[in-house]
Motif scaffolding. Structure first.
Motif, PDB file in Angstrom:
ATOM      1  N   GLU A  59       0.716  -1.015   0.066  1.00  0.00           N
ATOM      2  CA  GLU A  59       0.078  -0.268   0.200  1.00  0.00           C
ATOM      3  C   GLU A  59       0.804   1.422   0.345  1.00  0.00           C
ATOM      4  N   GLU A  60       2.058   1.590   1.009  1.00  0.00           N
ATOM      5  CA  GLU A  60       2.798   2.834   1.151  1.00  0.00           C
ATOM      6  C   GLU A  60       3.808   2.543  -0.627  1.00  0.00           C
ATOM      7  N   MET A  61       4.213   1.232  -0.878  1.00  0.00           N
ATOM      8  CA  MET A  61       4.400   1.985  -2.355  1.00  0.00           C
ATOM      9  C   MET A  61       4.234   1.942  -3.516  1.00  0.00           C
ATOM     10  N   GLU A  62       2.203   1.707  -3.845  1.00  0.00           N
ATOM     11  CA  GLU A  62       1.957   2.225  -4.850  1.00  0.00           C
ATOM     12  C   GLU A  62       1.379   3.993  -3.963  1.00  0.00           C
ATOM     13  N   LYS A  63       1.668   4.292  -2.768  1.00  0.00           N
ATOM     14  CA  LYS A  63       1.476   5.748  -2.725  1.00  0.00           C
ATOM     15  C   LYS A  63       2.573   6.254  -3.752  1.00  0.00           C
ATOM     16  N   ILE A  64       3.943   5.962  -3.766  1.00  0.00           N
ATOM     17  CA  ILE A  64       5.029   6.025  -4.161  1.00  0.00           C
ATOM     18  C   ILE A  64       5.404   6.201  -5.500  1.00  0.00           C
ATOM     19  N   THR A 131      10.916   3.963 -10.730  1.00  0.00           N
ATOM     20  CA  THR A 131      11.090   2.406  -9.348  1.00  0.00           C
ATOM     21  C   THR A 131      10.212   1.237  -9.160  1.00  0.00           C
ATOM     22  N   LEU A 132      10.936  -0.131  -9.056  1.00  0.00           N
ATOM     23  CA  LEU A 132      11.085  -1.237  -8.370  1.00  0.00           C
ATOM     24  C   LEU A 132      10.835  -1.832  -7.979  1.00  0.00           C
ATOM     25  N   TYR A 133      10.249  -2.887  -6.949  1.00  0.00           N
ATOM     26  CA  TYR A 133      10.467  -3.496  -5.765  1.00  0.00           C
ATOM     27  C   TYR A 133      10.231  -5.021  -6.145  1.00  0.00           C
ATOM     28  N   GLN A 134      10.556  -5.497  -4.964  1.00  0.00           N
ATOM     29  CA  GLN A 134      10.414  -7.159  -4.983  1.00  0.00           C
ATOM     30  C   GLN A 134       9.217  -7.173  -3.306  1.00  0.00           C
ATOM     31  N   ILE A 135       9.620  -8.501  -3.548  1.00  0.00           N
ATOM     32  CA  ILE A 135       9.360  -9.158  -1.688  1.00  0.00           C
ATOM     33  C   ILE A 135       9.656 -10.499  -1.807  1.00  0.00           C
ATOM     34  N   GLN A 136      10.304 -11.180  -1.444  1.00  0.00           N
ATOM     35  CA  GLN A 136      11.170 -12.275  -1.813  1.00  0.00           C
ATOM     36  C   GLN A 136      12.713 -12.856  -1.021  1.00  0.00           C
ATOM     37  N   THR A 173      13.103  10.791  -4.760  1.00  0.00           N
ATOM     38  CA  THR A 173      12.419   9.184  -4.385  1.00  0.00           C
ATOM     39  C   THR A 173      12.781   8.984  -3.369  1.00  0.00           C
ATOM     40  N   TYR A 174      14.434   9.028  -2.786  1.00  0.00           N
ATOM     41  CA  TYR A 174      14.633   8.892  -1.583  1.00  0.00           C
ATOM     42  C   TYR A 174      13.414   9.394  -0.473  1.00  0.00           C
ATOM     43  N   ASN A 175      13.437  10.436  -0.372  1.00  0.00           N
ATOM     44  CA  ASN A 175      13.187  11.932   0.646  1.00  0.00           C
ATOM     45  C   ASN A 175      11.207  10.271   0.586  1.00  0.00           C
ATOM     46  N   ASP A 176      11.014  10.573  -0.578  1.00  0.00           N
ATOM     47  CA  ASP A 176       9.329   9.604  -0.954  1.00  0.00           C
ATOM     48  C   ASP A 176       9.710   8.077  -0.125  1.00  0.00           C
ATOM     49  N   MET A 177      10.642   7.050  -0.098  1.00  0.00           N
ATOM     50  CA  MET A 177      10.928   5.600   0.150  1.00  0.00           C
ATOM     51  C   MET A 177      11.078   6.189   1.642  1.00  0.00           C
ATOM     52  N   TYR A 178      11.787   6.847   1.750  1.00  0.00           N
ATOM     53  CA  TYR A 178      11.737   7.639   3.332  1.00  0.00           C
ATOM     54  C   TYR A 178      11.141   7.874   4.263  1.00  0.00           C
TER      55      TYR A 178
END
Length: 572
Positions: A59-64, A131-136, A173-178
């Motif tokens: 949910e938080e990744m979707e927001k950014i 910005t790409l991410y995974q959960i693994q 993006t760094y600030n968004d991710m923070y």
């Protein structure tokens, strides 16, 4: 879920090899089981918690505007060789060969893989930022796996990577991710602090770790008592001391000190304070030998030395190397009379010392009245020591205190560390090839689960925050052979499921004492007990966090539970 149909293998005794409270409780409550050292199976309850944490992350990744994907755990050696980390990452990287002799690694992290993908697929600045991410699952061959899920060899991680055409875009993006990470850990009801950190084997600059405060934490946090300043102890800056001691320089004097090798021994022998002694250490930085000086009561910070020298690795020179380069043995090394080719770096505190004691570069001898400006050759001064409790805060506000923390997340600005090494470029507005700027961002999902347990438990068991609890409600039928209890419990189970609650129904043929003990151990937020007053339409409701119990009429139960859930949600 009916408890009789799931697998929750609770234990009454604390496992002998479990040190951390989270490890003990997760084993006792049937959340995890060890397969081998540092490798665990996530039982049904733990898997549900992990799914809740992952949902919050998504949910938080979707927001950014971060987009989820999935990369292979099995990575070919060639990509790691391109970045250079195949040779520098260390023994934690699990390496293997296939039947054809080709080398692979089990993914400890995915910078190389994602960089190779984006390099091949993104060619223009118009496609950036991305910005790409995974959960693994990740794999690291820890020398000493310990504390259950807090330091394992296989663990679940969320890792994200961002690609940019400008420093301003990377900063954004760094600030968004923070902020997204701040939101994630807040929603997980963790007491945490973001701290300035070292990037370590990841490379790059500018990084913060998110530390869940806990006595079992393996990291030490230095924080100000009067401001928001917080840093990993390895990265906490120490301000330069402005004023030197106003003492007249005394004549340099050689003293026979047989067998005196440590600062403590030297201070006692000369009847001085360790703060009046100079500690001299020969270090090897990527094969380059340097002498590091600190005050006797301070400890050299190898991370600061590594960063100052822009080195990949820093280690202490061996006794044989000390003898070959300086002509003495460790314990008698000092800054006076060194060969001019040996580079000398000193902590700021050494600069203001007067008439200090130091090694004489001769076995069983030290100097008294050493003054660096007079007696040493060329010396470069820098912040090279670990900060200490009671030191002034680097931001000038308050003094430094220490706390222990568990690292649950980290954000990095990688810059062009990987894109230059792996030729990941894009064409700018003028059609010129430029290396992509990168960021890297990680959350330890399974470690976050353990950190939550470290902060949320009592002597009876777990106390799950509502947002990450495996179930919302725990319904106990104390005697399933009693028709009134069984029928009411079944009805409540179906009714609350229909209302959207996640319910665990203890329908087992167990004694009441066993059910109560297991319920406390599992630690769901709200327990509804259907007991002797079932035929009167009255049940007991217990709030796990506070221990409060209420007798509630069944026709008022739905509104009462809704009110309690709102209260628990507002406390998260």
């Amino acid at each position: 879920m009916r408890q009789s149909r799931t697998l929750i293998p609770t234990l009454r005794e604390v496992p002998a090899d479990a040190e951390a409270k989270s490890h003990q409780l997760l084993l006792r409550a049937g959340f995890i089981r060890q397969n081998t050292s540092g490798v665990y199976s996530y039982m049904p309850l733990a898997n549900k918690v992990i799914q809740k944490i992952q949902a919050i992350v998504r949910e938080e990744m979707e927001k950014i505007n971060a987009v989820e994907m999935l990369m292979p755990a099995l990575q070919q050696a060639e990509t790691w060789q391109e970045s250079g980390r195949w040779y520098t990452y260390g023994p934690e990287l699990m390496r293997l060969k296939d039947r054809h002799g080709r080398e692979f690694a089990l993914g400890a992290t995915h910078e190389e893989v994602i960089t190779s993908i984006v390099r091949d697929e993104v060619k223009s600045y118009k496609r950036l930022p991305l910005t790409l991410y995974q959960i693994q699952s990740k794999f690291r061959d820890e020398k000493r796996p310990r504390f259950g899920l807090l330091r394992g060899r296989e663990f679940i991680m969320k890792d994200a990577y961002s690609f940019h055409s400008s420093a301003e875009s990377l900063d954004e993006t760094y600030n968004d991710m923070y902020q997204a990470y701040t939101n994630v850990f807040t929603r997980c009801d963790l007491n945490f602090r973001p701290v300035i950190a070292d990037s370590g084997a990841m490379g790059g600059k500018d990084t913060h770790e998110f530390m869940a405060l806990s006595d079992v934490g393996e990291d030490t946090i230095a924080y100000s008592d009067q401001s928001s300043y917080a840093a990993n102890i390895e990265m906490a800056e120490v301000a330069e001391v402005a004023e030197a001691k106003h003492e007249e320089m005394k004549e340099l004097q050689e003293v026979h000190t047989p067998g005196v090798k440590t600062i403590e021994e030297l201070a006692a022998f000369l009847n001085v304070s360790p703060a009046d002694c100079i500690k001299s250490m020969l270090l090897k930085a990527d094969g380059r030998f340097v002498l590091i000086l600190t005050r006797g009561d301070h400890e050299v910070n190898d991370v600061k030395v590594k960063n100052l020298l822009n080195a990949e690795t820093v280690e202490f020179a061996s006794a044989e190397e000390v003898a070959e380069l300086i002509g003495t043995e460790p314990g008698f090394v000092g800054p006076v009379g060194l060969h001019p080719e040996i580079e000398v770096y000193a902590d700021f505190a050494v600069k203001v010392m007067a008439n200090a004691a130091a090694g004489a570069n001769k076995a069983d001898y030290h100097y008294q009245n050493v003054n660096i400006s007079r007696d040493a050759g060329e010396v470069t001064f820098a912040d090279l020591r670990f900060i200490q409790e009671g030191d002034p805060s680097p931001d000038g506000k308050g003094t430094i205190h220490f706390a222990k923390g568990i690292e649950v997340g980290q954000v990095f600005k990688l810059g062009t560390r990987y894109s230059e090494a792996m030729n990941a470029t894009y064409l700018d507005e003028n059609g010129r090839a430029q290396p992509m700027l990168m960021g890297c961002y990680g959350i330890g999902i399974s470690r976050t689960l353990s950190a939550i347990v470290e902060q949320h438990h009592d002597d009876k068991g777990l106390i799950w925050p509502l947002n990450v609890s495996p179930y919302d409600l725990h319904i106990l039928a104390l005697n399933m052979k009693n028709d009134a209890q069984a029928q009411l419990a079944e009805k409540l189970y179906e009714d609350f499921k229909a209302k959207g609650y996640d319910v665990l129904f203890d329908d087992r043929a167990e004694r009441a004492g066993v059910k109560f003990a297991d319920s406390d151990l599992i630690g769901l937020p709200v327990r509804i007990t259907v007991g002797k007053r079932a035929d009167e339409g009255v049940v007991e409701v217990k709030i796990r966090k506070t221990g409060e119990s209420f007798e509630v009429a069944v026709d008022e139960l739905s509104d009462f539970i809704e009110k309690q859930m709102k209260s628990l949600s507002s406390q998260a």
